[in-house]
Design a protein around this motif. Structure first.
Motif, PDB file in Angstrom:
ATOM      1  N   PHE A  94      40.063  32.898  31.589  1.00  0.00           N
ATOM      2  CA  PHE A  94      40.597  34.257  31.665  1.00  0.00           C
ATOM      3  C   PHE A  94      41.552  34.531  30.510  1.00  0.00           C
ATOM      4  N   SER A  95      42.317  33.512  30.106  1.00  0.00           N
ATOM      5  CA  SER A  95      43.211  33.669  28.960  1.00  0.00           C
ATOM      6  C   SER A  95      42.428  34.028  27.706  1.00  0.00           C
ATOM      7  N   ARG A  96      41.345  33.313  27.485  1.00  0.00           N
ATOM      8  CA  ARG A  96      40.524  33.584  26.302  1.00  0.00           C
ATOM      9  C   ARG A  96      39.887  34.962  26.378  1.00  0.00           C
ATOM     10  N   PHE A  97      39.494  35.343  27.589  1.00  0.00           N
ATOM     11  CA  PHE A  97      38.926  36.674  27.786  1.00  0.00           C
ATOM     12  C   PHE A  97      39.940  37.738  27.392  1.00  0.00           C
ATOM     13  N   MET A  98      41.166  37.605  27.894  1.00  0.00           N
ATOM     14  CA  MET A  98      42.215  38.580  27.584  1.00  0.00           C
ATOM     15  C   MET A  98      42.538  38.610  26.092  1.00  0.00           C
ATOM     16  N   LYS A  99      42.573  37.443  25.489  1.00  0.00           N
ATOM     17  CA  LYS A  99      42.865  37.367  24.056  1.00  0.00           C
ATOM     18  C   LYS A  99      41.810  38.115  23.247  1.00  0.00           C
ATOM     19  N   ARG A 100      40.545  37.947  23.635  1.00  0.00           N
ATOM     20  CA  ARG A 100      39.443  38.540  22.873  1.00  0.00           C
ATOM     21  C   ARG A 100      39.429  40.064  22.969  1.00  0.00           C
ATOM     22  N   ILE A 101      39.751  40.603  24.130  1.00  0.00           N
ATOM     23  CA  ILE A 101      39.666  42.052  24.300  1.00  0.00           C
ATOM     24  C   ILE A 101      40.995  42.757  24.041  1.00  0.00           C
ATOM     25  N   SER A 102      42.031  41.990  23.685  1.00  0.00           N
ATOM     26  CA  SER A 102      43.375  42.567  23.616  1.00  0.00           C
ATOM     27  C   SER A 102      43.510  43.689  22.590  1.00  0.00           C
ATOM     28  N   LEU A 103      42.735  43.645  21.509  1.00  0.00           N
ATOM     29  CA  LEU A 103      42.833  44.708  20.514  1.00  0.00           C
ATOM     30  C   LEU A 103      42.150  45.995  20.959  1.00  0.00           C
ATOM     31  N   CYS A 104      41.316  45.893  21.985  1.00  0.00           N
ATOM     32  CA  CYS A 104      40.643  47.089  22.492  1.00  0.00           C
ATOM     33  C   CYS A 104      40.410  46.929  23.996  1.00  0.00           C
ATOM     34  N   PRO A 105      41.470  46.972  24.792  1.00  0.00           N
ATOM     35  CA  PRO A 105      41.330  46.753  26.238  1.00  0.00           C
ATOM     36  C   PRO A 105      40.543  47.841  26.951  1.00  0.00           C
ATOM     37  N   GLN A 106      40.348  48.997  26.293  1.00  0.00           N
ATOM     38  CA  GLN A 106      39.608  50.087  26.933  1.00  0.00           C
ATOM     39  C   GLN A 106      38.098  49.968  26.766  1.00  0.00           C
ATOM     40  N   GLN A 107      37.625  48.910  26.151  1.00  0.00           N
ATOM     41  CA  GLN A 107      36.181  48.741  25.965  1.00  0.00           C
ATOM     42  C   GLN A 107      35.486  48.626  27.312  1.00  0.00           C
ATOM     43  N   ILE A 108      34.350  49.293  27.447  1.00  0.00           N
ATOM     44  CA  ILE A 108      33.623  49.287  28.714  1.00  0.00           C
ATOM     45  C   ILE A 108      32.326  48.507  28.634  1.00  0.00           C
ATOM     46  N   LEU A 109      31.935  48.129  27.426  1.00  0.00           N
ATOM     47  CA  LEU A 109      30.652  47.444  27.248  1.00  0.00           C
ATOM     48  C   LEU A 109      30.715  46.630  25.962  1.00  0.00           C
ATOM     49  N   ARG A 110      30.078  45.461  25.982  1.00  0.00           N
ATOM     50  CA  ARG A 110      29.927  44.631  24.788  1.00  0.00           C
ATOM     51  C   ARG A 110      28.449  44.322  24.607  1.00  0.00           C
ATOM     52  N   TYR A 111      27.970  44.432  23.378  1.00  0.00           N
ATOM     53  CA  TYR A 111      26.542  44.225  23.107  1.00  0.00           C
ATOM     54  C   TYR A 111      26.379  43.253  21.947  1.00  0.00           C
ATOM     55  N   CYS A 112      25.650  42.176  22.204  1.00  0.00           N
ATOM     56  CA  CYS A 112      25.340  41.215  21.144  1.00  0.00           C
ATOM     57  C   CYS A 112      24.116  40.425  21.569  1.00  0.00           C
ATOM     58  N   ARG A 113      22.944  40.965  21.322  1.00  0.00           N
ATOM     59  CA  ARG A 113      21.712  40.299  21.763  1.00  0.00           C
ATOM     60  C   ARG A 113      21.545  38.967  21.036  1.00  0.00           C
ATOM     61  N   GLY A 114      21.379  37.911  21.820  1.00  0.00           N
ATOM     62  CA  GLY A 114      21.260  36.583  21.258  1.00  0.00           C
ATOM     63  C   GLY A 114      22.590  35.925  20.966  1.00  0.00           C
ATOM     64  N   GLY A 115      23.693  36.629  21.225  1.00  0.00           N
ATOM     65  CA  GLY A 115      25.018  36.070  20.992  1.00  0.00           C
ATOM     66  C   GLY A 115      25.549  35.349  22.213  1.00  0.00           C
ATOM     67  N   LYS A 116      26.856  35.112  22.212  1.00  0.00           N
ATOM     68  CA  LYS A 116      27.495  34.406  23.311  1.00  0.00           C
ATOM     69  C   LYS A 116      28.225  35.395  24.205  1.00  0.00           C
ATOM     70  N   PRO A 117      28.029  35.294  25.516  1.00  0.00           N
ATOM     71  CA  PRO A 117      28.752  36.189  26.435  1.00  0.00           C
ATOM     72  C   PRO A 117      30.224  35.817  26.488  1.00  0.00           C
ATOM     73  N   LEU A 118      31.039  36.770  26.897  1.00  0.00           N
ATOM     74  CA  LEU A 118      32.469  36.550  27.076  1.00  0.00           C
ATOM     75  C   LEU A 118      32.727  36.450  28.573  1.00  0.00           C
ATOM     76  N   PHE A 119      32.825  35.231  29.061  1.00  0.00           N
ATOM     77  CA  PHE A 119      33.028  35.024  30.500  1.00  0.00           C
ATOM     78  C   PHE A 119      34.472  35.327  30.876  1.00  0.00           C
ATOM     79  N   ILE A 120      34.637  35.879  32.068  1.00  0.00           N
ATOM     80  CA  ILE A 120      35.982  36.187  32.547  1.00  0.00           C
ATOM     81  C   ILE A 120      36.519  35.068  33.425  1.00  0.00           C
ATOM     82  N   SER A 121      35.650  34.213  33.911  1.00  0.00           N
ATOM     83  CA  SER A 121      36.030  33.035  34.673  1.00  0.00           C
ATOM     84  C   SER A 121      35.039  31.924  34.341  1.00  0.00           C
ATOM     85  N   GLU A 122      35.351  30.723  34.761  1.00  0.00           N
ATOM     86  CA  GLU A 122      34.520  29.572  34.417  1.00  0.00           C
ATOM     87  C   GLU A 122      33.087  29.782  34.909  1.00  0.00           C
ATOM     88  N   PRO A 123      32.095  29.745  34.005  1.00  0.00           N
ATOM     89  CA  PRO A 123      30.708  29.920  34.439  1.00  0.00           C
ATOM     90  C   PRO A 123      30.179  28.640  35.073  1.00  0.00           C
TER      91      PRO A 123
END
Length: 366
Positions: free
Chosen positions: A255-284
């Motif tokens: 969750f810390s890493r999740f918060m760090k990644r979105i901190s510059l744009c916390p209002q984002q509602i969607l992330r798109y990166c086909r073939g990329g790595k998902p941003l998990f909010i908790s341990e998968p």
């Protein structure tokens, strides 16, 4: 939104409500809520919840053609608004549809009839866009009047067939009644919003965003007992991760890493990166590769394509002003066929896979 290179991530932001009096969305529109805008050759679907059987609400529509493909390409996400269902994977469905530009042009030609459309669950919810698909009810025959007249003629000519004819008509009317009862189930429609798209690499550097991010991070540190490094203020450029590897009180460093990644744009509602790595909010799950099933159409593997973000939750409000949809989640990850398989000329959408994670701290986004 065209699919980016694997190393690039596109971020979706709310870009204002869609006013039906001023705007008209189409299959080219990226949007939240509203009725889905199907590709012209695709049969409309009204998916239902895998847990309670209730009709699902349309949550997000993404136009996402692939760079090396000639196809128009769509993803539609649906979810159950029920209070007991919103966080379960079986309560979400994602449908992928594709078609060629030549098929779109042919479908718009008056001489060619459009494919039969599945009856919507609530006609009033679809009336704003019915004319886009040629759904003219007055042109359709109900299929019953002719049978009733024929039975009446046969009754006059052959009295002994009266019982059988009456039974057929009764059966038909009973079937019709059952069909109507299913179609009368109301389908909630969420308020529609445009989604604008920016590259994640272009975010940051604006003082207001940085201040807001600092505030969120400090609140998180205070609440969860984890120290996250201060953001670089633009000129340094490195933005190295300086947060201490101290476990939060709930034990979730992810969750810390999740918060760090979105901190510059916390209002984002969607992330798109086909073939990329998902941003998990908790341990998968440790066996995530096995959790994602193979494509149900071609049997090939699936790849990550997009995810819905916590800031979307506050936008999911019913269009009719009724009770808010009971949809709360941390993130919803969408995995699609790696080959984006498609049968030429098909009129049916292909189902893909959703993986839902709940939010460890939903209040932080409200």
């Amino acid at each position: 939104m065209a699919a980016p290179a694997q190393e690039g991530t596109l971020v979706g932001l709310c870009d204002g409500e869609i006013d039906s009096k001023r705007h008209q969305s189409s299959y080219l529109t990226n949007k939240v809520g509203g009725p889905p805008d199907w590709l012209p050759v695709i049969t409309r679907q009204s998916p239902r919840c895998g847990r309670c059987g209730a009709p699902l609400v349309h949550v997000v529509q993404v136009y996402c053609p692939l760079d090396v493909s000639p196809y128009h390409r769509h993803l539609h996400l649906f979810a159950c608004p029920g209070a007991e269902c919103g966080s379960g994977a079986e309560c979400w469905r994602v449908l992928r549809s594709q078609c060629l530009e030549a098929e779109v042009a042919a479908a718009r030609t008056p001489s060619r009839p459009l494919p039969a459309q599945e009856a919507p669950l609530a006609a009033t919810d679809w009336c704003d866009t019915a004319d886009d698909w040629g759904m003219e009810e007055e042109e359709e025959e109900d299929g019953w009047g002719g049978d009733v007249k024929k039975d009446s003629q046969e009754e006059a000519a052959a009295p002994e067939a009266d019982a059988a004819g009456g039974s057929d008509v009764s059966s038909c009317l009973q079937d019709l009644s059952l069909g109507e009862s299913q179609e009368d189930v109301p389908v909630p429609v969420l308020r529609p919003f445009f989604i604008s798209v920016v590259e994640e690499a272009d975010l940051g550097g604006e003082e207001d965003d940085l201040q807001h991010a600092q505030q969120l991070l400090k609140e998180y540190e205070r609440r969860e007992g984890v120290t996250v490094g201060e953001l670089e203020d633009g000129e340094g450029g490195g933005r190295e991760e300086k947060y201490e590897k101290t476990r939060a009180r709930h034990g979730d460093a992810v969750f810390s890493r999740f918060m760090k990644r979105i901190s510059l744009c916390p209002q984002q509602i969607l992330r798109y990166c086909r073939g990329g790595k998902p941003l998990f909010i908790s341990e998968p799950p440790s066996n995530m590769a096995q959790v994602v099933p193979a494509c149900g159409s071609c049997g090939g593997s699936r790849t990550f394509e997009l995810q819905l973000m916590p800031a979307l939750v506050s936008l999911l409000q019913r269009k009719d002003g009724g009770a808010e949809a009971q949809l709360e989640f941390g993130t919803v990850l969408v995995y699609t066929c790696r080959n984006s398989c498609w049968t030429a000329g098909s009129g049916s959408a292909v189902e893909e896979f959703c993986f839902v994670q709940t939010d460890p701290d939903q209040n932080l986004f409200k």
